[in-house]
Design a protein around this motif. Sequence first.
Motif, mmCIF file in Angstrom:
data_model
loop_
_atom_site.group_PDB
_atom_site.id
_atom_site.type_symbol
_atom_site.label_atom_id
_atom_site.label_comp_id
_atom_site.label_asym_id
_atom_site.label_seq_id
_atom_site.Cartn_x
_atom_site.Cartn_y
_atom_site.Cartn_z
ATOM 1 N N PRO A 615 13.454 6.870 -0.159
ATOM 2 C CA PRO A 615 12.820 7.806 -1.106
ATOM 3 C C PRO A 615 11.508 7.240 -1.634
ATOM 4 O O PRO A 615 11.365 6.029 -1.828
ATOM 5 N N SER A 616 10.559 8.150 -1.868
ATOM 6 C CA SER A 616 9.282 7.732 -2.442
ATOM 7 C C SER A 616 9.273 8.037 -3.936
ATOM 8 O O SER A 616 10.029 8.893 -4.410
ATOM 9 N N PRO A 617 8.428 7.375 -4.710
ATOM 10 C CA PRO A 617 8.416 7.593 -6.173
ATOM 11 C C PRO A 617 8.066 9.015 -6.579
ATOM 12 O O PRO A 617 8.495 9.485 -7.623
ATOM 13 N N ASN A 618 7.311 9.755 -5.742
ATOM 14 C CA ASN A 618 6.914 11.118 -6.122
ATOM 15 C C ASN A 618 7.903 12.171 -5.663
ATOM 16 O O ASN A 618 7.596 13.365 -5.700
ATOM 17 N N GLY A 619 9.066 11.753 -5.197
ATOM 18 C CA GLY A 619 10.099 12.702 -4.817
ATOM 19 C C GLY A 619 10.198 12.972 -3.339
ATOM 20 O O GLY A 619 11.139 13.632 -2.897
ATOM 21 N N GLY A 620 9.245 12.534 -2.541
ATOM 22 C CA GLY A 620 9.289 12.766 -1.103
ATOM 23 C C GLY A 620 10.014 11.644 -0.371
ATOM 24 O O GLY A 620 10.958 11.050 -0.872
ATOM 25 N N VAL A 621 9.540 11.362 0.854
ATOM 26 C CA VAL A 621 10.147 10.329 1.695
ATOM 27 C C VAL A 621 9.044 9.387 2.160
ATOM 28 O O VAL A 621 7.927 9.829 2.491
#
Length: 647
Positions: A615-621
């Motif tokens: 997971p990425s911090p902005n909600g994506g991958v």
Amino acid sequence: MRVTRTTLRPRSVRAKIVALLMLPIVSLMALWGFAAVTTASTIGDTERAKDVSAELLTPVAAFVTALQSERTAAMRQAAAPGAQHLDTLTAARDTTDKAATAVRDGANASSTDAGLLDAGLPARIDRLEADARGLSALREETNAKGAAQKVFTRYSTIIEHAFAVSGGLTGENDTVAASEARVVLELSRAREAVAQEQALLAAGSGAGTLTQEQYAQFVGAVATRRGLLEPAIADLKPAHRPAFDAVLDGGDYDTLAAVENRVRSAGPGTSAVSAGFLKGWDDSSSAVLKGLAEAEAGAGTGATAQADPFGWDTLGASGVAVVLGLVGVLLSLLVSVLVGRGLIVELLDLRNDALEVAGRRLPQAMRRLHAGQGVDIDAEAPMRRLVGDELAQVGTALTAVQRAALKAASERAELLSGISGMYVSIARRSQVLLHRQLDLLHELEQRPRDPAEVQELYRVDYLATRMRRHSESLLILSGIAPGRGWRDPIALSDVLRAAVAEIEQPGRVQTWAVPRVSVNGGSVADVIHLLAELVENAASFSPPSTKVHLRAARLRDGLLIEIEDSGFGMNEEATAEANRKIQSDRVDLLDARQIGLFVVNRLADRQGLRVELRPSPNGGVTAAVLIPENLTRDDMPVHEAASFGGR
């Protein structure tokens, strides 16, 4: 001495058969013992419920009824003092005193430990006894001017304390003869609402006006009575409903409801308690209260008091269970001894055959099939046609299962081989055509043209480039290296640009500062293809208006490249499944979902790369790719704190 699970576990087939056959016997014996204990417990519960009803519940119910009558008389006297009202109040007080004495005697003489019934019950009983002792002080307030409302509140509080005691006692009142005790308690509260209505209108009629507070309390009591009475009656046992239905179907109840409606419509003031509005109220409300009290006694405490601990309702089902349980235990013992011996020898043979197939023959055959070697199914699992009982048929079924597994694995291996060859053939043909198409597009792009036409040609060029990459993916899945290759190291910035150029919308990719490092020529084609698959996946699963961020950084153990999107992300299960496909040792060519992940798997395995989705911090991958140090050319110093797989 320590006893382990291995010591207690039966090891031989004979011991397991004996344990298996003994299990239903032990279970039946446990059920039989449970039935016997339950029967004794039921008798004890019935006796205890009768004691509770006789010693506590009945006196408390009588005390509540007496308090309700005294409250009505006290409010009438407080609102309009007079000799006639005083005589009625005196008689009501005498009745209440007798009921209070009965409550105290019942609490002292009860053989049931109140603390065992309910942890808070002793405190509730003590509070009710204190209320009974404080009646004298409460009665002194009746003569005070304007004390009607205070008297109403004090009496209602004592009645609520009595209901609290009844609620703690109803846990024991669960005999089959009585309706659900909580339902009866709701009916008692509905009757209390009628008694409150009677007391409030008595005070209002005596004073000649119904105050705003009294009117609000009256409306609340009406709502409580209507919300509790009829639903609670519907929950009673059928045998106890007729007594309540007789009250609800009577003329007194209709008169009571009519007066309620008139008073509610009139609102507070003098008109609400005028003679015309309250016509027939006193007689009707008293008759309804009396009828409800008698019906409650029959449904709750009266039915419990008449229950027979040794009657059919108490012992019938449990007694039958005890007899049938004993018969079942004896029959199970007999059948177990007769059948057990015959099963042991047959199960031993069946077990040995099954272990031979599962432990040696079938795994060996499957390994040969996965290695691409042929397997003779008839030699590995000769079909036996046995005629016999079910155990012999199970042996035949095991052989059939083995043959089916070998046949399915063989057909799957042949199918995968054919698919792989088909992939190679299609990919080679497509590559030839795509290379010709790309050469032609490059020629067209070099000619002088309108800018719009050139832009369209570039779009077609991008599509052709993507088609070439998909053709190369087919070769990669088939285990063949694509045709493209470089001999000399290529700068990382050029590698990233080449990967971005192979997606449909390269403008959506934002490439951040890139270290001055090169990738070995022999790995460039695979790295470009792998990054293109991940970048295209990020662009496909994120909104068109968002950017895909491409970053690179030098680490101590290699070169880290991150592709981060701003999509909706993946849950933990989906992320784990995707990482499993990327890192698995085997690729299933029949799985048509997420073929790009299998391509990444093959490329990463071939070049020794490490790929991970997280997971990425902005909600994506974020897709992280670690290129080992041996695949790069760089004299730049490395970062100290970074590590692959962490943030």
